[in-house]
Design a protein around this motif. Sequence first.
Motif, PDB file in Angstrom:
ATOM      1  N   CYS A  26       0.810  -1.179   0.090  1.00  0.00           N
ATOM      2  CA  CYS A  26       0.063  -0.010  -0.068  1.00  0.00           C
ATOM      3  C   CYS A  26       0.945   1.211  -0.063  1.00  0.00           C
ATOM      4  N   PHE A  27       2.041   1.259   0.675  1.00  0.00           N
ATOM      5  CA  PHE A  27       2.982   2.397   0.704  1.00  0.00           C
ATOM      6  C   PHE A  27       3.488   2.572  -0.643  1.00  0.00           C
ATOM      7  N   LEU A  28       3.859   1.572  -1.316  1.00  0.00           N
ATOM      8  CA  LEU A  28       4.497   1.650  -2.738  1.00  0.00           C
ATOM      9  C   LEU A  28       3.191   1.945  -3.487  1.00  0.00           C
ATOM     10  N   LEU A  29       2.209   1.645  -3.727  1.00  0.00           N
ATOM     11  CA  LEU A  29       1.020   1.970  -4.201  1.00  0.00           C
ATOM     12  C   LEU A  29       0.853   3.561  -4.042  1.00  0.00           C
ATOM     13  N   VAL A  30       0.859   4.086  -2.959  1.00  0.00           N
ATOM     14  CA  VAL A  30       0.629   5.500  -2.582  1.00  0.00           C
ATOM     15  C   VAL A  30       1.845   6.193  -3.483  1.00  0.00           C
ATOM     16  N   PHE A  31       3.203   5.808  -3.194  1.00  0.00           N
ATOM     17  CA  PHE A  31       4.259   6.384  -4.038  1.00  0.00           C
ATOM     18  C   PHE A  31       4.159   6.353  -5.425  1.00  0.00           C
ATOM     19  N   LEU A  32       3.806   5.485  -6.045  1.00  0.00           N
ATOM     20  CA  LEU A  32       3.623   4.948  -7.363  1.00  0.00           C
ATOM     21  C   LEU A  32       2.515   5.892  -8.056  1.00  0.00           C
ATOM     22  N   LEU A  33       1.275   6.074  -7.361  1.00  0.00           N
ATOM     23  CA  LEU A  33       0.370   7.096  -7.716  1.00  0.00           C
ATOM     24  C   LEU A  33       0.792   8.388  -7.761  1.00  0.00           C
ATOM     25  N   ALA A  34       1.497   8.869  -6.699  1.00  0.00           N
ATOM     26  CA  ALA A  34       2.031  10.108  -6.528  1.00  0.00           C
ATOM     27  C   ALA A  34       3.111  10.373  -7.904  1.00  0.00           C
ATOM     28  N   THR A  35       3.958   9.350  -8.156  1.00  0.00           N
ATOM     29  CA  THR A  35       4.813   9.705  -9.339  1.00  0.00           C
ATOM     30  C   THR A  35       3.980   9.885 -10.649  1.00  0.00           C
ATOM     31  N   VAL A  36       3.044   9.355 -10.873  1.00  0.00           N
ATOM     32  CA  VAL A  36       2.051   9.263 -12.037  1.00  0.00           C
ATOM     33  C   VAL A  36       1.438  10.687 -11.922  1.00  0.00           C
ATOM     34  N   ILE A  37       0.775  11.108 -10.857  1.00  0.00           N
ATOM     35  CA  ILE A  37       0.169  12.270 -10.837  1.00  0.00           C
ATOM     36  C   ILE A  37       1.268  13.533 -11.284  1.00  0.00           C
ATOM     37  N   ASN A  38       2.509  13.346 -10.601  1.00  0.00           N
ATOM     38  CA  ASN A  38       3.442  14.241 -10.646  1.00  0.00           C
ATOM     39  C   ASN A  38       3.801  14.261 -12.193  1.00  0.00           C
ATOM     40  N   ASP A  39       3.790  13.091 -12.909  1.00  0.00           N
ATOM     41  CA  ASP A  39       4.253  13.228 -14.422  1.00  0.00           C
ATOM     42  C   ASP A  39       3.164  13.936 -15.117  1.00  0.00           C
ATOM     43  N   LEU A  40       1.948  13.421 -14.713  1.00  0.00           N
ATOM     44  CA  LEU A  40       0.935  13.980 -15.507  1.00  0.00           C
ATOM     45  C   LEU A  40       0.785  15.654 -15.388  1.00  0.00           C
ATOM     46  N   VAL A  41       0.798  16.102 -14.258  1.00  0.00           N
ATOM     47  CA  VAL A  41       1.134  17.559 -14.027  1.00  0.00           C
ATOM     48  C   VAL A  41       2.180  18.288 -14.719  1.00  0.00           C
ATOM     49  N   HIS A  42       3.273  17.758 -14.836  1.00  0.00           N
ATOM     50  CA  HIS A  42       4.483  18.272 -15.624  1.00  0.00           C
ATOM     51  C   HIS A  42       4.314  18.240 -16.988  1.00  0.00           C
ATOM     52  N   TYR A  43       3.777  16.991 -17.514  1.00  0.00           N
ATOM     53  CA  TYR A  43       3.515  16.989 -18.818  1.00  0.00           C
ATOM     54  C   TYR A  43       2.400  18.041 -19.374  1.00  0.00           C
ATOM     55  N   LEU A  44       1.251  18.079 -18.553  1.00  0.00           N
ATOM     56  CA  LEU A  44       0.236  18.647 -19.128  1.00  0.00           C
ATOM     57  C   LEU A  44       0.124  20.166 -18.509  1.00  0.00           C
ATOM     58  N   ALA A  45       0.431  20.442 -17.381  1.00  0.00           N
ATOM     59  CA  ALA A  45       0.165  21.781 -16.908  1.00  0.00           C
ATOM     60  C   ALA A  45       1.492  22.671 -17.100  1.00  0.00           C
ATOM     61  N   THR A  46       2.701  22.314 -16.841  1.00  0.00           N
ATOM     62  CA  THR A  46       3.806  22.974 -16.761  1.00  0.00           C
ATOM     63  C   THR A  46       4.702  22.618 -18.196  1.00  0.00           C
ATOM     64  N   GLU A  47       4.457  21.630 -18.817  1.00  0.00           N
ATOM     65  CA  GLU A  47       5.147  21.135 -20.105  1.00  0.00           C
ATOM     66  C   GLU A  47       6.723  21.191 -19.821  1.00  0.00           C
ATOM     67  N   GLU A  48       7.070  20.971 -18.689  1.00  0.00           N
ATOM     68  CA  GLU A  48       8.480  20.819 -18.135  1.00  0.00           C
ATOM     69  C   GLU A  48       8.754  19.258 -18.056  1.00  0.00           C
ATOM     70  N   THR A  49       9.715  18.703 -18.923  1.00  0.00           N
ATOM     71  CA  THR A  49       9.831  17.284 -18.531  1.00  0.00           C
ATOM     72  C   THR A  49      11.063  16.991 -17.815  1.00  0.00           C
ATOM     73  N   SER A  50      11.884  17.923 -17.561  1.00  0.00           N
ATOM     74  CA  SER A  50      12.936  17.565 -16.577  1.00  0.00           C
ATOM     75  C   SER A  50      12.590  17.332 -15.066  1.00  0.00           C
ATOM     76  N   TYR A  51      11.277  17.574 -14.711  1.00  0.00           N
ATOM     77  CA  TYR A  51      10.781  17.062 -13.456  1.00  0.00           C
ATOM     78  C   TYR A  51      10.098  16.016 -13.419  1.00  0.00           C
ATOM     79  N   THR A  52       9.809  15.239 -14.344  1.00  0.00           N
ATOM     80  CA  THR A  52       9.135  13.792 -14.649  1.00  0.00           C
ATOM     81  C   THR A  52      10.138  12.926 -14.246  1.00  0.00           C
TER      82      THR A  52
END
Length: 128
Positions: A26-52
């Motif tokens: 469950c801890f890893l699940l939360v971590f992996l979900l956070a990384t997916v959300i982080n990637d989506l935010v940086h791809y779609l909102a900021t369009e900055e791929t260096s933080y993905t």
Amino acid sequence: MANICSDIKNCVEKSTKKDAHVYVSCFLLVFLLATVINDLVHYLATEETSYTSQNITVAIFFIHLCSFYLAILAFIYISQAGIHGWRSKTAILSIAGNTLVFIMRMVVEIYFINCRPEYYRDFTDYGK
């Protein structure tokens, strides 16, 4: 003070590897979900791929594998022990969540493949 120590000792004695597998999954699940959300935010909102998480994609997929394995292992241990209740439901939810997050990760990786910089070596310049 002795009462608190005995309560902690009882909690430690009652917790088993079945519980540990569920908690870690469950801890890893939360971590992996956070990384997916982080990637989506940086791809779609900021369009900055260096933080993905493009640089550690292989490690992320290995963590997906470990988390899914731990969830399945926890479910098998809990089923073999005949334990029903919140532990078995949590293990099933962990399996479903890990599957869903893995599918989300695959969709994000495939959809944003053009945002990934690729570097190719020129083998004619090898050794220079």
